[in-house]
Design an enzyme around this catalytic site. Structure first.
Site, PDB file in Angstrom:
ATOM      1  N   VAL A 136       0.733  -0.985   0.105  1.00 47.00           N
ATOM      2  CA  VAL A 136      -0.301   0.144   0.032  1.00 47.00           C
ATOM      3  C   VAL A 136       0.930   1.189   0.085  1.00 47.00           C
ATOM      4  O   VAL A 136       1.531   1.606   0.974  1.00 47.00           O
ATOM      5  CB  VAL A 136      -0.859  -0.153   1.326  1.00 47.00           C
ATOM      6  CG1 VAL A 136      -2.041   1.204   1.237  1.00 47.00           C
ATOM      7  CG2 VAL A 136      -1.825  -1.282   1.228  1.00 47.00           C
ATOM      8  N   PRO A 137       1.290   1.740  -1.072  1.00 52.67           N
ATOM      9  CA  PRO A 137       2.478   2.669  -1.344  1.00 52.67           C
ATOM     10  C   PRO A 137       2.138   4.301  -0.974  1.00 52.67           C
ATOM     11  O   PRO A 137       2.059   4.778  -1.713  1.00 52.67           O
ATOM     12  CB  PRO A 137       2.517   2.730  -2.973  1.00 52.67           C
ATOM     13  CG  PRO A 137       1.275   2.433  -3.555  1.00 52.67           C
ATOM     14  CD  PRO A 137       0.626   1.541  -2.279  1.00 52.67           C
ATOM     15  N   CYS A 138       2.205   4.292   0.476  1.00 55.53           N
ATOM     16  CA  CYS A 138       2.063   5.509   0.681  1.00 55.53           C
ATOM     17  C   CYS A 138       3.315   6.407   0.750  1.00 55.53           C
ATOM     18  O   CYS A 138       3.285   7.584   0.820  1.00 55.53           O
ATOM     19  CB  CYS A 138       1.705   5.505   2.627  1.00 55.53           C
ATOM     20  SG  CYS A 138       2.823   4.479   3.548  1.00 55.53           S
ATOM     21  N   HIS A 139       4.192   5.697   0.379  1.00 55.66           N
ATOM     22  CA  HIS A 139       5.589   6.616   0.080  1.00 55.66           C
ATOM     23  C   HIS A 139       5.528   7.196  -1.310  1.00 55.66           C
ATOM     24  O   HIS A 139       6.106   8.151  -1.309  1.00 55.66           O
ATOM     25  CB  HIS A 139       6.718   5.614  -0.129  1.00 55.66           C
ATOM     26  CG  HIS A 139       6.755   4.545  -1.283  1.00 55.66           C
ATOM     27  ND1 HIS A 139       6.089   3.218  -0.903  1.00 55.66           N
ATOM     28  CD2 HIS A 139       7.176   4.389  -2.551  1.00 55.66           C
ATOM     29  CE1 HIS A 139       5.996   2.600  -2.116  1.00 55.66           C
ATOM     30  NE2 HIS A 139       6.587   3.339  -2.961  1.00 55.66           N
TER      31      HIS A 139
END
Length: 182
Positions: A136-139
């Site tokens: 879950v690419p919150c970056h």
């Protein structure tokens, strides 16, 4: 609730993978943030019994392929998260950000139908409480002025991930993209 804890190696350090009986990813954290992982699990699921287990092959392989440059390898992984309705909506939106692109908290808020400019703060809080690193690419979410801002697992990891994905050359003002499908 019974869950399984697996240990994985990554270029960014040892990782802790939490899955359920159906091999859905419930959490993915870095080993140096174990206390955060335990707190998040208690917050979302109450008392959790973690049983040490080998990482499910599908998940371990997908993460390995991602770190070897197969960007789409993580897309098919199933995730199951508890959290507020807003958190789950934000986490779903995060998975729509294409590899190699970034977006802002404000753009996510608008894509989710919020007109209030302060909604970006709520989106930022939901983004920061994401229990599943990388998948879950919150970056891929940055500030509207182009700053990388905080990252739960450390800005050095955020910079590395964005550089690894070749999404942006890490500069003072990276390019942002709209979320697809909105």
């Amino acid at each position: 609730m019974d869950m399984f804890l697996s240990h994985l190696d990554s270029p960014l350090g040892a990782m802790l993978l939490v899955t359920d009986a159906n091999d859905a990813v419930r959490a993915l954290d870095f080993a140096d943030h174990r206390t955060r992982l335990q707190r998040v699990l208690r917050q979302h699921y109450g008392e959790v019994e973690l049983t040490e287990n080998q990482a499910p092959t599908e998940i371990a392989d997908a993460l390995s392929r991602y770190f070897n440059g197969e960007w789409e390898a993580l897309n098919s992984l199933r995730t199951e998260t508890a959290g507020s309705e807003l958190q789950r909506r934000v986490w779903t939106a995060l998975r729509r950000i294409p590899v190699g692109q970034t977006t802002t908290y404000g753009k996510i808020a608008r894509a989710l139908g919020f007109d209030d400019p302060r909604a970006a703060i709520d989106v930022g809080a939901a983004n920061g409480s994401n229990p599943i690193a990388i998948i879950v690419p919150c970056h891929r979410v940055i500030a509207s002025n182009g700053d990388l801002k905080g990252y739960t697992w450390g800005l050095h990891r955020k910079r590395w991930l964005l550089g690894h994905e070749k999404g942006i050359a890490i500069k003072e003002e990276p390019q942002t993209a709209m979320l697809p499908g909105f």
